[in-house]
Design an enzyme around this catalytic site. Sequence first.
Site, PDB file in Angstrom:
ATOM      1  N   GLY A  72       0.826  -1.208   0.000  1.00  0.00           N
ATOM      2  CA  GLY A  72       0.000   0.000   0.000  1.00  0.00           C
ATOM      3  C   GLY A  72       0.856   1.252   0.000  1.00  0.00           C
ATOM      4  O   GLY A  72       0.533   2.245  -0.657  1.00  0.00           O
ATOM      5  N   THR A  73       1.964   1.201   0.735  1.00  0.00           N
ATOM      6  CA  THR A  73       2.837   2.377   0.839  1.00  0.00           C
ATOM      7  C   THR A  73       3.397   2.739  -0.539  1.00  0.00           C
ATOM      8  O   THR A  73       3.411   3.917  -0.923  1.00  0.00           O
ATOM      9  CB  THR A  73       3.984   2.095   1.831  1.00  0.00           C
ATOM     10  N   ASN A 154      -7.601   3.891   9.467  1.00  0.00           N
ATOM     11  CA  ASN A 154      -7.125   2.627  10.032  1.00  0.00           C
ATOM     12  C   ASN A 154      -7.311   2.532  11.538  1.00  0.00           C
ATOM     13  O   ASN A 154      -7.468   1.440  12.075  1.00  0.00           O
ATOM     14  CB  ASN A 154      -5.644   2.406   9.679  1.00  0.00           C
ATOM     15  N   GLN A 182      -7.675   0.295   3.878  1.00  0.00           N
ATOM     16  CA  GLN A 182      -8.528  -0.306   4.913  1.00  0.00           C
ATOM     17  C   GLN A 182      -9.948  -0.580   4.421  1.00  0.00           C
ATOM     18  O   GLN A 182     -10.714  -1.267   5.104  1.00  0.00           O
ATOM     19  CB  GLN A 182      -8.603   0.607   6.148  1.00  0.00           C
ATOM     20  N   GLY A 203      -2.579  -6.060  -0.265  1.00  0.00           N
ATOM     21  CA  GLY A 203      -3.040  -7.446  -0.144  1.00  0.00           C
ATOM     22  C   GLY A 203      -3.234  -7.929   1.281  1.00  0.00           C
ATOM     23  O   GLY A 203      -4.226  -8.579   1.594  1.00  0.00           O
ATOM     24  N   HIS A 204      -2.303  -7.559   2.157  1.00  0.00           N
ATOM     25  CA  HIS A 204      -2.329  -8.192   3.488  1.00  0.00           C
ATOM     26  C   HIS A 204      -3.438  -7.697   4.398  1.00  0.00           C
ATOM     27  O   HIS A 204      -3.606  -8.189   5.505  1.00  0.00           O
ATOM     28  CB  HIS A 204      -0.952  -8.106   4.170  1.00  0.00           C
ATOM     29  N   THR A 240      10.490  -7.798 -11.678  1.00  0.00           N
ATOM     30  CA  THR A 240       9.810  -9.069 -11.944  1.00  0.00           C
ATOM     31  C   THR A 240       8.635  -9.241 -10.987  1.00  0.00           C
ATOM     32  O   THR A 240       8.751  -8.988  -9.790  1.00  0.00           O
ATOM     33  CB  THR A 240      10.821 -10.235 -11.784  1.00  0.00           C
ATOM     34  N   CYS A 328       4.719   5.034  21.928  1.00  0.00           N
ATOM     35  CA  CYS A 328       5.772   5.516  22.810  1.00  0.00           C
ATOM     36  C   CYS A 328       6.897   6.075  21.945  1.00  0.00           C
ATOM     37  O   CYS A 328       7.614   5.349  21.294  1.00  0.00           O
ATOM     38  CB  CYS A 328       6.278   4.349  23.635  1.00  0.00           C
TER      39      CYS A 328
END
Length: 392
Positions: A72-73, A154, A182, A203-204, A240, A328
């Site tokens: 996505g990035t 998200n 999302q 995809g993930h 590829t 943090c």
Amino acid sequence: MSKVIYMDNNATTRVAPEVLEAMLPYFSELYGNPSSMHRFGGEVGRAITRARAQVANLLGATPEEIIFTSCGTESDSTAILSAVRANPEKRHLVISRVEHPAVKNLAESLHNLTGHKYQVTSLGVDSEGMLDLEEYREALNDDTAMVSVMMANNETGVIFPIAEMAEIAKERGILFHTDAVQAVGKVPINLQELPVDFLSLSGHKLHAPKGVGVLYVRKGSPYAPFVIGGHQERGRRGGTENSASIIGLGKACELAGMMMSMENTKVKKLRDKLEEGLLAKIPNSLLNGHKTCRLPNTTNISFEYVEGEAILLHLDEYNICASSGSACTSGSLEPSHVMRAMGVPFTAAHGSIRFSLSVFNTEDEVDFIVEKLPPIIANLREMSPFWHNRDK
Ligand code: PLP
């Protein structure tokens, strides 16, 4: 209960068994390069063509408008940098204050790397995480090269009015990109009706593997590649192809198209049961984000006067996976930029927890969390000076 209770699906999802099955031959017997001239490679090429059609089908796009990327990035970077190159004379970008770092940090670096010549307007959100369309209209000007606003957030799951926003941009001749990482697979998307120029997915987040994404580029929209190299993806993204993952993503999109409405009904019911149970049993707990204009799988709840990290550690002892809205950073506990943009008070922003469900969750898991979390919060509050001083 020792098995993992996974409610962190906005972070990543389990690869669906059908997706894994579709991928496996492409690691072993079908390992050819899809660009090769021989039939052995050609077979992989045909499977990628099928995957491209499956992705296009889910989105109401044509296969030629689908470019496979690594995540996505990369899709977000490609869309934004493409608009920058397509409009070298324009020097203004509009995003929202609650974008994922894939968009937010890229926009900031564009501003910094150009010695502040590139201007970025970050639209605010209200206390429910919603955008103000009047503010949006006023932010657009003749110098705006692109608008990049996410389809769904998200952290809170809040859904933005992308159709209306894209229409407004189109009337002004401004390119529009939406980060739908999302949203894809969770809400229906029809690009024949949604007038965006670019759309990113990953995809993930929809039960395909990590390391594969898509950039949709509307036919006719100006486009410049980001990963420059070979002729793959018709010269629009060198490298590829990640064949097995692309084929897995195609299968995941096919499954999402068939199952989305049935799965969403189930997931929303579980999400609502979890949310209602926790809000009812735990005093001083508040929902972050709009109650209805939201993804069906996401709930973000603040438990006032306790630290999100401490809650997560206790949940982890029961093998419950969720995530916290605070991070943090450099020794100081900073609430997330999303909570800050929504103006969530300090005492609540620190104790925000996101549960993001999937079709693999069960009612027993929801009941288990609703039983285990209230005493965790009560114990942490016993140790919290903020809790004891709350009325002073
Ligand atoms: N955009 C949004 C809204 C996300 O939630 C994420 C991942 O969490 C990304 C972009 C980045 O996707 P990827 O991990 O595939 O690079």
